[in-house]
Design a protein around this motif. Sequence first.
Motif, short mmCIF file in Angstrom:
data_model
loop_
_atom_site.label_atom_id
_atom_site.label_comp_id
_atom_site.label_asym_id
_atom_site.label_seq_id
_atom_site.Cartn_x
_atom_site.Cartn_y
_atom_site.Cartn_z
N ARG A 8 19.53 -9.34 62.08
CA ARG A 8 19.41 -7.58 62.08
C ARG A 8 18.53 -7.88 63.33
N THR A 51 16.29 -6.24 65.01
CA THR A 51 14.57 -5.10 65.58
C THR A 51 14.35 -4.69 65.86
N ASP A 52 14.84 -4.86 67.84
CA ASP A 52 14.78 -3.00 68.57
C ASP A 52 14.90 -4.52 70.12
N ARG A 103 16.18 -10.07 63.85
CA ARG A 103 15.40 -11.03 61.91
C ARG A 103 16.31 -10.98 61.28
N HIS A 126 9.20 -9.94 62.17
CA HIS A 126 9.53 -9.31 62.69
C HIS A 126 10.71 -9.73 63.64
N HIS A 127 10.93 -10.94 64.18
CA HIS A 127 12.05 -11.87 64.87
C HIS A 127 11.83 -12.85 65.29
N ASN A 174 6.41 -4.18 70.68
CA ASN A 174 7.04 -3.96 69.76
C ASN A 174 6.28 -4.45 68.79
N ASP A 175 6.56 -5.57 68.18
CA ASP A 175 5.85 -6.40 67.33
C ASP A 175 4.71 -6.09 67.13
N ILE A 189 8.45 -6.67 57.97
CA ILE A 189 9.22 -5.72 58.09
C ILE A 189 9.31 -6.69 56.87
N GLU A 232 12.00 -2.69 55.47
CA GLU A 232 13.40 -2.71 55.72
C GLU A 232 14.32 -1.81 55.57
N TRP A 271 14.09 0.65 58.56
CA TRP A 271 14.46 0.79 60.34
C TRP A 271 15.23 0.72 60.82
N PRO A 317 16.95 0.80 65.07
CA PRO A 317 16.00 -0.19 66.45
C PRO A 317 15.90 0.35 67.21
#
Length: 338
Positions: A174, A176-177, A194, A199-200, A255-256, A280, A285, A288, A290
Amino acid sequence: MERADGDDVFGDVHLGYLVVESNRTARWRRFGADAIGLHVDTLDGATLRFRLDERTCRFLVRRGPAEDVTAMGWHIDNHAAFDRIVARVADRGVPVTEGTAEEAALRGVERLWRFPGPKGLVQEIFTVAVTTPEPLRMLSTGWVTGDAGMGHVALLSRRPEAVRGYYRTVFDSRLTDYIDENVAGLRMKIRFLRVNERHHSIAVADVRGVRIDPIRTRVQHVNIQSASLDDMLASYQRVRELGFPMAWSVGQHTNDRELSYYCVTPSGFELEVGWNPLVIGPEREATWEPSTYQGISIWGHSTVGSTVLTKFDQFRQALRHAATPEETVPELSGEQLR
């Protein structure tokens, strides 16, 4: 977005180990054990294994000329998710092969299967990791793994949609950003993907406007997470005192929100040692969405020791690969997402 058929494997996938090929094993031992503070086992003159936790292997360093990460090992929680992943790959005509018993033993897993991945990074999947009661012998007091996996891997890509599509197709990753950033005059958009609560697990920096890959290695950096701020800062000091190259000073990401620094491994790709990134969990989740951040860091992460000569050397090494197209796996790239 979950799959309509209910076969989503998101949350069942965790980065388990990395395989590195290097002819600098003595330097890797000193870097991993004495600078970063990992547990190291020397299997023979050509093979090292680094531990972060009770598992027998998180980094496998084997002698060879690549000086790079060559394979990524993914722990799959259950056989149902494992079978879905294998079917997705095989049904699209991509070969899935079983590793040998020796290969599995070296990686600290009972059995493994592999298939091609973006940028020539072999993807290996397994369901059972081998653990050991042997106490950890390391300078660090601990590392964060568990449900979040062992960390993340960052890539530069001239085909970022294909990389994102690959991990969406195979692991239901997915988005995340995003981060928009200018690094050394290169404007790029970075996608953060992620596959679980971390977070990733994959970051993909878009360099499609560049005609050649600006770095020699398949991966730009690998991340591991210290259990304490003191551990992270102590390893930063050891890296500097022992004379290993530092790439970016301590800073905090936008971001994270992870606090981290980046140093250069003996093979040339970077290692990010971080602390306390955003998690997350189930509540986040569920809602969430992005976002896009401007710039990689809130503060810090200043370049360290970068000179015109080092930049020229990086460019010179990249030129050796100028005629080589970026490897993708079209069958698994899926829809070209943006």
